[in-house]
Design a protein around this motif. Sequence first.
Motif, PDB file in Angstrom:
ATOM      1  N   GLU A 149       0.742  -1.094  -0.111  1.00 16.06           N
ATOM      2  CA  GLU A 149      -0.072  -0.043  -0.016  1.00 16.06           C
ATOM      3  C   GLU A 149       0.768   1.331  -0.022  1.00 16.06           C
ATOM      4  O   GLU A 149       0.672   2.103  -0.697  1.00 16.06           O
ATOM      5  CB  GLU A 149      -0.851  -0.101   1.158  1.00 16.06           C
ATOM      6  CG  GLU A 149      -1.943  -0.946   1.161  1.00 16.06           C
ATOM      7  CD  GLU A 149      -2.825  -1.210   2.392  1.00 16.06           C
ATOM      8  OE1 GLU A 149      -4.001  -1.667   2.527  1.00 16.06           O
ATOM      9  OE2 GLU A 149      -2.152  -0.766   3.527  1.00 16.06           O
ATOM     10  N   GLN A 150       1.861   1.335   0.716  1.00 12.30           N
ATOM     11  CA  GLN A 150       2.734   2.487   0.894  1.00 12.30           C
ATOM     12  C   GLN A 150       3.498   2.570  -0.501  1.00 12.30           C
ATOM     13  O   GLN A 150       3.674   3.801  -1.149  1.00 12.30           O
ATOM     14  CB  GLN A 150       3.666   2.162   1.790  1.00 12.30           C
ATOM     15  CG  GLN A 150       3.433   2.259   3.523  1.00 12.30           C
ATOM     16  CD  GLN A 150       2.946   3.556   3.900  1.00 12.30           C
ATOM     17  OE1 GLN A 150       3.430   4.567   3.499  1.00 12.30           O
ATOM     18  NE2 GLN A 150       2.280   3.564   4.902  1.00 12.30           N
ATOM     19  N   ALA A 151       3.998   1.439  -1.029  1.00 14.46           N
ATOM     20  CA  ALA A 151       4.698   1.465  -2.419  1.00 14.46           C
ATOM     21  C   ALA A 151       3.747   2.259  -3.672  1.00 14.46           C
ATOM     22  O   ALA A 151       4.222   2.758  -4.418  1.00 14.46           O
ATOM     23  CB  ALA A 151       5.183   0.138  -2.697  1.00 14.46           C
ATOM     24  N   LYS A 152       2.395   1.688  -3.483  1.00 11.47           N
ATOM     25  CA  LYS A 152       1.446   2.404  -4.274  1.00 11.47           C
ATOM     26  C   LYS A 152       1.384   3.554  -4.486  1.00 11.47           C
ATOM     27  O   LYS A 152       1.353   4.199  -5.400  1.00 11.47           O
ATOM     28  CB  LYS A 152       0.113   1.516  -4.293  1.00 11.47           C
ATOM     29  CG  LYS A 152      -1.126   1.723  -5.313  1.00 11.47           C
ATOM     30  CD  LYS A 152      -2.290   1.854  -4.789  1.00 11.47           C
ATOM     31  CE  LYS A 152      -2.524   2.735  -3.691  1.00 11.47           C
ATOM     32  NZ  LYS A 152      -3.940   2.938  -3.071  1.00 11.47           N
ATOM     33  N   VAL A 153       1.238   4.084  -3.226  1.00 18.73           N
ATOM     34  CA  VAL A 153       1.257   5.618  -3.006  1.00 18.73           C
ATOM     35  C   VAL A 153       2.398   6.349  -3.596  1.00 18.73           C
ATOM     36  O   VAL A 153       2.389   7.153  -4.138  1.00 18.73           O
ATOM     37  CB  VAL A 153       0.795   5.950  -1.582  1.00 18.73           C
ATOM     38  CG1 VAL A 153       0.832   7.348  -1.324  1.00 18.73           C
ATOM     39  CG2 VAL A 153      -0.590   5.365  -0.983  1.00 18.73           C
ATOM     40  N   THR A 154       3.477   5.852  -3.292  1.00 13.28           N
ATOM     41  CA  THR A 154       4.872   6.415  -3.646  1.00 13.28           C
ATOM     42  C   THR A 154       4.807   6.582  -5.023  1.00 13.28           C
ATOM     43  O   THR A 154       5.305   7.455  -5.835  1.00 13.28           O
ATOM     44  CB  THR A 154       5.933   5.722  -3.162  1.00 13.28           C
ATOM     45  OG1 THR A 154       5.864   5.782  -1.522  1.00 13.28           O
ATOM     46  CG2 THR A 154       7.280   6.272  -3.579  1.00 13.28           C
ATOM     47  N   THR A 155       4.386   5.406  -5.897  1.00 13.63           N
ATOM     48  CA  THR A 155       4.826   5.211  -7.437  1.00 13.63           C
ATOM     49  C   THR A 155       3.625   6.351  -8.052  1.00 13.63           C
ATOM     50  O   THR A 155       3.938   6.865  -8.973  1.00 13.63           O
ATOM     51  CB  THR A 155       4.465   3.626  -7.826  1.00 13.63           C
ATOM     52  OG1 THR A 155       5.083   2.789  -6.987  1.00 13.63           O
ATOM     53  CG2 THR A 155       4.359   3.465  -9.283  1.00 13.63           C
ATOM     54  N   ARG A 156       2.429   6.277  -7.295  1.00 12.95           N
ATOM     55  CA  ARG A 156       1.418   7.129  -7.916  1.00 12.95           C
ATOM     56  C   ARG A 156       1.794   8.482  -7.867  1.00 12.95           C
ATOM     57  O   ARG A 156       1.909   9.253  -8.898  1.00 12.95           O
ATOM     58  CB  ARG A 156       0.220   6.998  -7.202  1.00 12.95           C
ATOM     59  CG  ARG A 156      -0.869   7.775  -8.237  1.00 12.95           C
ATOM     60  CD  ARG A 156      -2.316   7.746  -7.339  1.00 12.95           C
ATOM     61  NE  ARG A 156      -2.327   8.339  -5.793  1.00 12.95           N
ATOM     62  CZ  ARG A 156      -3.470   8.308  -5.447  1.00 12.95           C
ATOM     63  NH1 ARG A 156      -4.755   8.266  -5.878  1.00 12.95           N
ATOM     64  NH2 ARG A 156      -3.361   9.151  -4.254  1.00 12.95           N
ATOM     65  N   ARG A 157       2.657   8.929  -6.731  1.00 13.09           N
ATOM     66  CA  ARG A 157       3.191  10.123  -6.550  1.00 13.09           C
ATOM     67  C   ARG A 157       4.371  10.463  -7.670  1.00 13.09           C
ATOM     68  O   ARG A 157       4.411  11.450  -8.361  1.00 13.09           O
ATOM     69  CB  ARG A 157       3.601  10.551  -5.326  1.00 13.09           C
ATOM     70  CG  ARG A 157       4.230  11.982  -5.051  1.00 13.09           C
ATOM     71  CD  ARG A 157       5.560  12.371  -5.272  1.00 13.09           C
ATOM     72  NE  ARG A 157       6.177  11.411  -4.528  1.00 13.09           N
ATOM     73  CZ  ARG A 157       7.542  11.549  -4.723  1.00 13.09           C
ATOM     74  NH1 ARG A 157       8.359  12.082  -5.933  1.00 13.09           N
ATOM     75  NH2 ARG A 157       8.386  10.355  -3.963  1.00 13.09           N
ATOM     76  N   SER A 158       5.114   9.490  -7.909  1.00 13.07           N
ATOM     77  CA  SER A 158       6.264   9.601  -8.879  1.00 13.07           C
ATOM     78  C   SER A 158       5.537   9.503 -10.174  1.00 13.07           C
ATOM     79  O   SER A 158       6.162  10.475 -10.973  1.00 13.07           O
ATOM     80  CB  SER A 158       7.165   8.226  -8.534  1.00 13.07           C
ATOM     81  OG  SER A 158       7.866   8.170  -7.272  1.00 13.07           O
ATOM     82  N   LEU A 159       4.651   9.162 -10.431  1.00 14.01           N
ATOM     83  CA  LEU A 159       4.091   8.844 -11.832  1.00 14.01           C
ATOM     84  C   LEU A 159       3.518  10.586 -12.107  1.00 14.01           C
ATOM     85  O   LEU A 159       3.791  11.284 -13.148  1.00 14.01           O
ATOM     86  CB  LEU A 159       2.987   8.140 -12.119  1.00 14.01           C
ATOM     87  CG  LEU A 159       2.046   8.306 -13.413  1.00 14.01           C
ATOM     88  CD1 LEU A 159       3.183   7.952 -14.477  1.00 14.01           C
ATOM     89  CD2 LEU A 159       1.172   7.257 -13.447  1.00 14.01           C
ATOM     90  N   GLN A 160       2.990  11.236 -11.027  1.00 13.35           N
ATOM     91  CA  GLN A 160       2.483  12.607 -11.207  1.00 13.35           C
ATOM     92  C   GLN A 160       3.772  13.407 -11.304  1.00 13.35           C
ATOM     93  O   GLN A 160       3.496  14.468 -12.082  1.00 13.35           O
ATOM     94  CB  GLN A 160       1.389  12.777 -10.003  1.00 13.35           C
ATOM     95  CG  GLN A 160       0.215  12.155  -9.984  1.00 13.35           C
ATOM     96  CD  GLN A 160      -0.695  12.341 -10.992  1.00 13.35           C
ATOM     97  OE1 GLN A 160      -0.728  13.407 -11.875  1.00 13.35           O
ATOM     98  NE2 GLN A 160      -1.825  11.395 -11.080  1.00 13.35           N
ATOM     99  N   GLY A 161       4.637  13.249 -10.519  1.00 11.59           N
ATOM    100  CA  GLY A 161       5.938  14.204 -10.573  1.00 11.59           C
ATOM    101  C   GLY A 161       6.459  13.777 -11.732  1.00 11.59           C
ATOM    102  O   GLY A 161       7.259  15.064 -12.268  1.00 11.59           O
ATOM    103  N   SER A 162       6.666  12.995 -12.482  1.00 10.76           N
ATOM    104  CA  SER A 162       7.044  12.918 -13.705  1.00 10.76           C
ATOM    105  C   SER A 162       6.446  13.789 -14.852  1.00 10.76           C
ATOM    106  O   SER A 162       6.980  14.452 -15.561  1.00 10.76           O
ATOM    107  CB  SER A 162       7.313  11.335 -14.327  1.00 10.76           C
ATOM    108  OG  SER A 162       5.818  11.097 -14.548  1.00 10.76           O
ATOM    109  N   GLY A 163       5.027  13.781 -14.709  1.00 13.05           N
ATOM    110  CA  GLY A 163       4.320  14.679 -15.316  1.00 13.05           C
ATOM    111  C   GLY A 163       4.692  16.349 -15.146  1.00 13.05           C
ATOM    112  O   GLY A 163       5.069  16.920 -16.084  1.00 13.05           O
ATOM    113  N   VAL A 164       4.860  16.523 -14.017  1.00 16.52           N
ATOM    114  CA  VAL A 164       5.456  18.057 -13.752  1.00 16.52           C
ATOM    115  C   VAL A 164       6.891  18.096 -14.077  1.00 16.52           C
ATOM    116  O   VAL A 164       7.197  19.093 -14.675  1.00 16.52           O
ATOM    117  CB  VAL A 164       5.333  18.120 -12.208  1.00 16.52           C
ATOM    118  CG1 VAL A 164       5.974  19.610 -11.796  1.00 16.52           C
ATOM    119  CG2 VAL A 164       4.162  17.907 -11.732  1.00 16.52           C
ATOM    120  N   SER A 165       7.663  17.174 -13.971  1.00 10.84           N
ATOM    121  CA  SER A 165       9.097  17.268 -14.742  1.00 10.84           C
ATOM    122  C   SER A 165       8.736  17.415 -16.060  1.00 10.84           C
ATOM    123  O   SER A 165       9.758  18.036 -16.569  1.00 10.84           O
ATOM    124  CB  SER A 165       9.766  15.936 -14.358  1.00 10.84           C
ATOM    125  OG  SER A 165       9.961  15.748 -12.832  1.00 10.84           O
TER     126      SER A 165
END
Length: 469
Positions: free
Chosen positions: A432-448
């Motif tokens: 569950e923790q890893a899923k949240v982190t990966t989702r944030r990384s995916l959104q962060g890649s859009g910002v990047s």
Amino acid sequence: MLLACCGLVASCALSPEVKRGPSPVPVRIAEALGQKDDQALPPLVADWRQFLRGERLQRLVERMLAHNRDRRVALATVRQAQAQWAGAQAGLWPVLSADPQAVRARTPADLSGYGVPVAYNTFQVPLSASWELDLWGRQRNLSEAAWQNFLASGDNQRALAISLVNQLAQALLLDAELTERIELSTQAVSSREQSARIARRRFEVGSAARLDMVQAQGLLAQARQDLQALQRSREQGRLNVALLVGEAVKDEDFLRPADLDTLDIRLPANLPSTLLLARPDVRAAESRLRAADANIAVARAARFPRISLTAAFGTASTQLSGLFSAGSSAWNLGAGASLPLFDAGRNQAGIDEARAAQDAALASYDKTVQAAFREVADALSAQRSLALQLQTQFDVLAALQERARLAAVRWQAGSAPYLEVLDAQRELYAAEQAKVTTRRSLQGSGVSLYAALGGALTPIPELNESPTP
């Protein structure tokens, strides 16, 4: 007329051509990613508000652009460069001045020619003008170099604003991730407290071993430790957000986990690499290169004569009342030249220095283009791989949830040890923790990606551009 024509030809000859080598990056980003270029290029985001659609995020970005101290420094640097260009432009025009004078003088007897001391007054109201003829383009190239430096400072300010937006968005995404993980950890602590109580009661009535109770208490202590670490990380992150914004930020101003879905930008990998030339940092590097080109012409012009014209017109009299009377007018015209004959190689050293600066500016330009290409390629690659990873984690999470349910049923039925339940809960919590982190990384890649494209090729801050020279 002939002199003016010669000067114009000389000026053109001293202005170097801007030479560019082959592109340091592939023609299309898809070539570096090993993809086929078979997709149509969609329209890019026109404004950062269309990309960062969350209301809380937009308010914080606007506050940051208004109060961030680094941006204030950048804006002041732009104004400074604009003033320097205005000063350089002034060198193309004549200098007019008025120098009124009132002098009382005494000449000793042996110098007066009359055998007695002579005292007299002199009053003057002259208007003078001087103008350096720009035959070799020195002043024009000084102005051009200052103009290019002004453009570079403006693009640097835009690049900083885009970087600040990226930093703030990433920090807020991380805060939202930590908030969601804190919620998960709080739920885990509550669930493990209940499990620890059940294990204790079963041990007290003799239906479970002491090992089960100790393991449940250890799992509870670990969940509490994770919760405390997440809370500490969130507090540190919020202090960083306050520093970026430039003022205090209230808790209600931060993103909520549901706000993560408002950030989304997806562009195909077939973007032409020439698109990156519109990035503010790339444009700033090109402006610095053009300034270095102009400085070479300035250094070359130092080897030629500097010709100046001077003129003065006014009135002069020994009596104040006679300043504007008939016959009191005075004038003069003059021309002067300064030709370097021997300078021990100083002018040649200046040319060599300007050429070396040009080589450095060209290398810096190529490096900036390469870095821009790498940032876009990395963001596109991260988006693709993180999207696949997130989908896989959803599948893993579903399987672990079913495993945890079955392990609890087996333990309650007495057909499985409590260790099996603890292992299932531990792996489910980590997933569950890893899923949240990966989702944030995916959104962060859009910002990047948004930042790597130069803010979707639209300047974020307003800049009062001066007319081109």
